[in-house]
Design a protein around this motif. Structure first.
Motif, short mmCIF file in Angstrom:
data_model
loop_
_atom_site.label_atom_id
_atom_site.label_comp_id
_atom_site.label_asym_id
_atom_site.label_seq_id
_atom_site.Cartn_x
_atom_site.Cartn_y
_atom_site.Cartn_z
N MET A 1 55.65 43.63 26.46
CA MET A 1 54.60 42.99 26.02
C MET A 1 53.36 42.64 27.09
N THR A 2 52.29 42.77 26.88
CA THR A 2 51.34 42.54 27.62
C THR A 2 50.81 41.29 27.63
N TYR A 3 49.89 40.70 28.63
CA TYR A 3 49.52 39.43 28.74
C TYR A 3 48.63 39.15 27.44
N LYS A 4 47.72 40.18 26.86
CA LYS A 4 47.00 40.19 25.52
C LYS A 4 47.90 39.88 24.66
N GLU A 5 48.74 40.64 24.60
CA GLU A 5 49.85 40.42 23.25
C GLU A 5 50.33 39.09 23.28
N PHE A 6 50.81 38.52 24.51
CA PHE A 6 51.26 37.24 24.58
C PHE A 6 50.26 36.22 24.04
N MET A 7 49.01 36.61 24.76
CA MET A 7 48.22 35.33 24.14
C MET A 7 47.79 35.32 22.54
N ASP A 8 47.75 36.57 22.30
CA ASP A 8 47.55 36.76 20.75
C ASP A 8 48.65 36.34 19.86
N SER A 9 49.79 36.23 20.41
CA SER A 9 50.99 35.67 19.62
C SER A 9 50.98 34.16 19.70
N GLN A 10 50.08 33.41 20.34
CA GLN A 10 50.03 31.99 20.36
C GLN A 10 49.71 31.58 19.03
N ALA A 15 57.96 32.06 18.05
CA ALA A 15 57.75 32.81 19.23
C ALA A 15 58.33 34.27 19.10
N PRO A 16 57.81 35.06 19.95
CA PRO A 16 58.17 36.62 19.56
C PRO A 16 59.33 36.91 19.93
N ALA A 17 60.24 37.71 19.32
CA ALA A 17 61.63 38.24 19.56
C ALA A 17 61.77 38.61 20.99
N HIS A 18 62.69 38.42 21.55
CA HIS A 18 63.17 39.28 23.00
C HIS A 18 62.41 38.70 24.21
N LEU A 19 61.87 37.42 24.14
CA LEU A 19 61.24 36.91 25.30
C LEU A 19 62.24 36.46 26.39
N LEU A 23 59.45 32.99 29.59
CA LEU A 23 58.18 33.27 28.62
C LEU A 23 58.28 32.67 27.36
N GLU A 24 59.48 32.25 26.72
CA GLU A 24 59.65 31.42 25.71
C GLU A 24 58.89 30.34 25.96
N ALA A 25 59.57 29.62 27.24
CA ALA A 25 59.25 28.15 27.43
C ALA A 25 57.60 28.27 27.63
N LEU A 26 57.01 29.27 28.32
CA LEU A 26 55.69 29.34 28.44
C LEU A 26 54.87 29.58 27.09
N TRP A 27 55.28 29.85 26.13
CA TRP A 27 54.79 30.11 24.85
C TRP A 27 54.84 28.83 24.07
N TYR A 28 56.07 28.05 24.15
CA TYR A 28 55.72 26.60 23.63
C TYR A 28 55.03 25.84 24.42
N ALA A 29 55.04 26.01 25.74
CA ALA A 29 53.90 25.28 26.59
C ALA A 29 52.43 25.54 26.09
N GLY A 30 52.16 26.87 26.04
CA GLY A 30 51.04 27.18 25.48
C GLY A 30 50.45 26.56 24.05
N ARG A 31 51.38 26.25 23.40
CA ARG A 31 51.08 25.45 21.85
C ARG A 31 51.26 23.93 21.95
#
Length: 97
Positions: A1-10, A15-19, A23-31
Motif C-alpha cells: 500500500m502506498t501513502y496515497k492509497e492509505f490516505m484515500d482509504s480514510q 480499515a483496509p485488510a492486512h494492515l 498502520l491500523e492504529a494510524l488509520w483509526y487515529a486519522g479518522r
C-alpha cells in the motif's frame, strides 16, 4: 500500500485488510477513532513507533503530561507542529510515496 492509497482509504467504512497493527492504529487515529487507535497503541508498548503514536494520541486528547511520557518512551522530543502534520509524518514513515 502506498501513502496515497492509505490516505484515500480514510473514507472507507472499515480499515483496509492486512494492515500492520501500527498502520491500523494510524488509520483509526486519522479518522479520530481515538479509543480504537489507543487500544492498539497500548497493546504494543514495546515498539518505539507505537509509543510515538501513543504520545500523539495523548497530545490529541489534551493530556500533555501523559503525551510527554510517551514521547520519552519513543525517544522523541515533543512534537511542536500541528496534530495532522504529525499524524501524516507517522504514516509517511510506514509507507512508500
Amino acid at each position: 500500500m502506498t501513502y496515497k492509497e492509505f490516505m484515500d482509504s480514510q473514507t472507507q467504512l472499515e480499515a483496509p485488510a492486512h494492515l500492520t497493527p501500527l498502520l491500523e492504529a494510524l488509520w483509526y487515529a486519522g479518522r479520530d477513532e481515538w479509543h480504537r487507535a489507543h487500544d492498539i497503541a497500548q497493546d504494543n508498548e514495546h515498539d518505539p513507533m507505537h509509543n510515538w503514536l501513543h504520545a500523539f494520541l495523548h497530545r490529541q486528547e489534551g493530556d500533555f503530561g501523559n503525551a510527554a511520557y510517551w514521547y520519552r518512551r519513543a525517544n522523541r522530543t515533543v512534537y511542536s507542529g500541528g496534530l495532522r502534520e504529525e499524524w501524516q509524518e507517522m504514516v509517511r514513515t510506514q509507507l512508500p510515496a
